[in-house]
Design an enzyme around this catalytic site. Sequence first.
Site, mmCIF file in Angstrom:
data_model
loop_
_atom_site.group_PDB
_atom_site.id
_atom_site.type_symbol
_atom_site.label_atom_id
_atom_site.label_comp_id
_atom_site.label_asym_id
_atom_site.label_seq_id
_atom_site.Cartn_x
_atom_site.Cartn_y
_atom_site.Cartn_z
ATOM 1 N N ASN A 10 0.883 -1.176 0.000
ATOM 2 C CA ASN A 10 0.000 0.000 0.000
ATOM 3 C C ASN A 10 0.913 1.215 0.000
ATOM 4 O OD1 ASN A 10 -1.780 2.062 0.446
ATOM 5 N ND2 ASN A 10 -2.351 1.446 2.523
ATOM 6 N N LYS A 12 0.191 4.243 -0.307
ATOM 7 C CA LYS A 12 -0.386 5.482 0.247
ATOM 8 C C LYS A 12 -0.088 6.644 -0.719
ATOM 9 C CE LYS A 12 -0.093 3.271 4.696
ATOM 10 N NZ LYS A 12 0.006 3.357 6.140
ATOM 11 N N HIS A 95 -9.443 1.425 4.714
ATOM 12 C CA HIS A 95 -8.169 1.580 5.434
ATOM 13 C C HIS A 95 -8.389 2.515 6.624
ATOM 14 C CE1 HIS A 95 -4.058 2.640 6.392
ATOM 15 N NE2 HIS A 95 -3.718 1.522 5.788
ATOM 16 N N GLU A 97 -6.728 4.868 7.731
ATOM 17 C CA GLU A 97 -6.492 6.294 7.436
ATOM 18 C C GLU A 97 -7.707 6.904 6.768
ATOM 19 O OE1 GLU A 97 -2.787 5.660 5.380
ATOM 20 O OE2 GLU A 97 -1.872 5.068 7.286
ATOM 21 N N GLU A 167 -5.409 -4.850 10.442
ATOM 22 C CA GLU A 167 -4.363 -3.860 10.696
ATOM 23 C C GLU A 167 -4.647 -3.134 12.010
ATOM 24 O OE1 GLU A 167 -2.299 -2.646 6.754
ATOM 25 O OE2 GLU A 167 -3.955 -1.280 7.097
ATOM 26 N N GLY A 173 2.738 2.148 10.718
ATOM 27 C CA GLY A 173 3.733 3.203 10.554
ATOM 28 C C GLY A 173 4.476 3.553 11.838
ATOM 29 N N SER A 213 3.515 -2.343 10.267
ATOM 30 C CA SER A 213 4.958 -2.471 10.466
ATOM 31 C C SER A 213 5.503 -3.843 10.059
ATOM 32 C CB SER A 213 5.329 -2.128 11.913
ATOM 33 O OG SER A 213 4.984 -0.763 12.184
HETATM 34 O O1 LIG Z 1 -1.196 0.860 6.748
HETATM 35 C C1 LIG Z 1 -0.480 -0.069 6.393
HETATM 36 C C2 LIG Z 1 -0.758 -0.820 5.175
HETATM 37 O O2 LIG Z 1 -2.033 -0.553 4.706
HETATM 38 C C3 LIG Z 1 0.709 -0.459 7.186
HETATM 39 O O3 LIG Z 1 1.661 0.539 7.069
HETATM 40 P P1 LIG Z 1 3.158 0.249 7.609
HETATM 41 O O4 LIG Z 1 3.584 -1.047 6.955
HETATM 42 O O5 LIG Z 1 3.943 1.434 7.110
HETATM 43 O O6 LIG Z 1 3.067 0.139 9.078
#
Ligand SMILES: O=C(CO)COP(=O)(O)O
Length: 251
Positions: A10, A12, A95, A97, A167, A173, A213
């Site tokens: 992903n 982003k 997601h 976010e 997640e 992150g 992560s």
């Molecule tokens: O949100 C994520 C994947 O959709 C996870 O992000 P990270 O792998 O950067 O922690």
Amino acid sequence: MTRTPIIAGNWKMFKTVSEATAFVNEIKGGAEVAGVESVVCAPYTCLPALVEAVKGTSIKVGAQNMHWEENGAFTGEISGLMLQDLGVHYVIIGHSERRAYYAETDETVNKKVHAAFKYGVTPIVCVGEKLEEREAGQTKDVCKVQTEAAFAGLSAELAKQVVVAYEPIWAIGTGKSSTAADAQDVIGYIRSLIAALYDSSVADAVRIQYGGSVKPNNVTEYMGEQDIDGALVGGASLEPASYIALVQGAK
Ligand SMILES: O=C(CO)COP(=O)(O)O
């Protein structure tokens, strides 16, 4: 039941078109591992070029969101029809976010899941708890509500094709990943929820990823758990060498 593991990057809001095509050219071959599905979920602007770039490879392209309507006065939105038209295989839906910053709800997630299937795009549905929910012992309750809402009204045939990404928000992150055992505990629970909604043949078919992560040095540990079928990866999916290592580590 053997489920094909799926590693999805992903990206982003990262990468220009030229960066995205260069990335695909670098991962060709290395990220094509028999028995592992390899997906890059890119910003909308990169999708047409990426669909071209992956032609002749086993790498698939995904989007990171979509609207549930086919078209209309929804400024700034992209529909499932438009993704289908491009040849996009997957779309991330719900997601954390998007839930946190763009008012995505369990109801809109469900509408988007239905719309994705209508246009032949496979949804990767994200569920997961916030830190305070985890600390309050509500992880499974939160995942139950989100999972049941996402699958509402889906036939068994379509339900089998859904990819779920568990997640935990506190792990995204932050470098603070869930232990493989904790992720297995929640993901096994999510599979049991799907069995209760449908039956064990549906639950056995659904692929459930862990996200938060995930790195080349921990992906294999997650893959060793019986219910974890891959990973949805943010930061570690942005560099070609790291992405290739993730896919190879999922075998
Ligand atoms: O949100 C994520 C994947 O959709 C996870 O992000 P990270 O792998 O950067 O922690």
